[in-house]
Write an enzyme that holds these catalytic residues in place. Structure first.
Site, PDB file in Angstrom:
ATOM      1  N   SER A 173       0.905  -1.377   0.147  1.00  0.00           N
ATOM      2  CA  SER A 173      -0.004  -0.111  -0.112  1.00  0.00           C
ATOM      3  C   SER A 173       0.945   1.208  -0.079  1.00  0.00           C
ATOM      4  CB  SER A 173      -0.957   0.081   1.147  1.00  0.00           C
ATOM      5  OG  SER A 173      -2.165   0.926   1.225  1.00  0.00           O
ATOM      6  N   ASP A 198      -9.740  -4.349  -4.778  1.00  0.00           N
ATOM      7  CA  ASP A 198      -9.067  -3.397  -3.996  1.00  0.00           C
ATOM      8  C   ASP A 198     -10.003  -2.316  -3.813  1.00  0.00           C
ATOM      9  OD1 ASP A 198      -7.469  -1.506  -2.452  1.00  0.00           O
ATOM     10  OD2 ASP A 198      -5.626  -2.625  -3.073  1.00  0.00           O
ATOM     11  N   HIS A 200      -7.857  -5.186  -0.505  1.00  0.00           N
ATOM     12  CA  HIS A 200      -6.657  -4.453  -0.097  1.00  0.00           C
ATOM     13  C   HIS A 200      -5.903  -5.319   1.229  1.00  0.00           C
ATOM     14  CE1 HIS A 200      -4.302  -1.005  -0.031  1.00  0.00           C
ATOM     15  NE2 HIS A 200      -4.456  -0.903   1.395  1.00  0.00           N
TER      16      HIS A 200
END
Length: 259
Positions: free
Chosen positions: A149, A205, A237
């Site tokens: 991320s 995601d 995610h």
């Protein structure tokens, strides 16, 4: 996820705050290394893996990841799991939380605004960690950056802006943290462009949208760089074991001999 004789792992995302990126928590149970694995460590090349966590997470919370990597080629690998500093984050209404750099909005799309100033400060910090490892004798081509991320975006920026060719950069659910017309691109050296990039992203995601991940390979190809992009259908995610085992193989195949 089925346990094996070597390890049992479970990886699942946990929400931190309504406006923040989710944290991936890893719980891994593993057995003691075998005698053959111990013996092979003397034959493995010295290597370094720097893992950069996502927004709101911490380095220690991600340390169990290394137990998934059982390849003999990684027997002499030193791992580092640094933690981001606490600082105000715009997408969290300015509240302080662990963050490598500022993020203006969530979800992140292919056209989301970026804060290059705070990004560059974070890049300098990562470069200092790499410099320290090289000074200890590790071959630059045996240095690998991995990040999830926000950590994935920082991995990409740090890899592109490091003046030497590294072993590789692995981006998990990340994004390109600067504009295609940014002056930062002019700082990317020919040596840095030789560093391979692995990009993994889940199609489901909802925090860093899949379109943000898809924008990565074309951007890198315009720079003349090598990027392997892997899409994971239905993955949100988070990181799954399939991604981790693939990056283990990807890193192992790129290690330079110590001879």
């Amino acid at each position: 996820m089925k346990p094996s004789s070597i390890l049992q792992s479970a990886i699942k995302p946990v929400a931190l705050l309504a406006l923040t990126l989710s944290i991936t928590i890893f719980t891994i149970f593993f057995s003691s290394p075998s005698q053959s694995a111990i013996a092979s460590s003397s034959m493995a090349s010295r290597s370094f893996i720097l893992w950069l966590h996502g927004l709101g997470d911490s380095g220690p919370a991600n340390e169990p990841i290394k137990s998934v990597f059982t390849s003999r080629q990684l027997a002499n690998t030193r791992w580092s799991f640094p933690s981001a500093p606490f600082q105000p984050v715009t997408c969290n209404n300015g509240a302080k939380m662990p963050s490598w750099f500022d993020i203006p909005e969530i979800p992140i799309t292919a056209n989301s605004p970026v804060d290059e100033s705070s990004l560059l400060k974070a890049v300098q910090s990562v470069h200092s960690m790499i410099d320290k490892e090289l000074a200890a004798g590790t071959d630059p081509k045996n240095v690998f950056l991995c990040g999830f991320s926000q950590g994935g975006a920082l991995t990409l920026a740090s890899t592109l802006l490091y003046p030497k060719t590294l072993g590789g950069g692995a981006v998990f659910s990340g994004w390109v943290p600067f504009n295609s017309t940014s002056s930062i691109i002019e700082q990317i050296t020919a040596e840095a462009k030789r560093t391979p990039i692995l990009w993994s992203h889940g199609t489901a995601d909802g925090t860093v949208l899949f379109e943000a991940g898809q924008a990565g390979p074309p951007f890198l190809q315009q720079l003349g760089m090598n990027c392997e992009f892997k899409a994971y259908p239905g993955l949100g995610h988070s990181i799954n074991d399939q991604e981790l085992k693939h990056v283990e193989s990807w890193i192992s195949s790129r290690l330079q001999s110590s001879s």
